[in-house]
Design a protein around this motif. Sequence first.
Motif: not given
Length: 269
Positions: A117, A119, A229-230, A233, A236-237, A245-249
């Motif tokens: 992860s 995030g 936020g995590v 995410a 959302l994953v 979503p993990d990469w974005i956060i």
Amino acid sequence: MKYKMSKNITTFLVPKMDCPCEEQMIRLTLSSFSISKFDFDIPARKVMITHQEEPQVVLEKLIPLGFGAQIISTELSTSENEEESNDSHQKRVLWILLILNGLMFFIEGIVGWFDNSAGLMADGLDMLSDAVVYGIALFAVGKAASNKLKAAQFAGLVEIILALATFGRVAYQVYYSYFPQAESMIGISLLALAVNVYSLFIIRKEKDKGVHMKASYIFSANDVIANLGVIVAGFLVIYLNSPLPDWIIGIIIGFVVLSGAIRILRLKS
């Protein structure tokens, strides 16, 4: 008015001071002065300083920051014992914050590494970044050592390394298409959220009373936002069945750390 007593309490209006980073810039810019206490009121854009120098000398040091600083009032200090008591209490609170953030850095970093992860690892690095800031605050409480600025700038370099490490890990996971364990993201972030809520609880009554307390309160509040936020995410994953979503956060938190580091490194003595 003459300022012959050992200490003065001067209140400055600083119209462009609206975040903890600017508080840190002011505190560290004045590091070469004999300042025993800072009291920041960010919403009101005011700074109260207990110091030995003449108020005008302090003001001349603040003007180059470009925050519009001006003197509102000044008076003689008569409560040094109370200041020492406040400093002692603030140190205890900052030690708790430092230890909690340090522990969560290890927990989030280890779990994030094994469960892929970005995030979680980014949030862990953000916790470490905050621990570094609290360490600097501990060093600064109750004294005005001239090497505080160097210590802060070293912390800024550390934060840049942490931000780059975050970006590197995200890039690594994108390259190998690692899929994070969303359940771990959510569970560990809930633990981190509980830690940061507790941090807010123990400093809520002190956030307007002393050195670095308001900044510490806002740092913890920002950590709560990162934790949420995590968690989002993670859900959302699961929902999207995608690691995106993990990469974005992870990238977002990395930029937050990098931004803080750059502001610290821009400080001048």
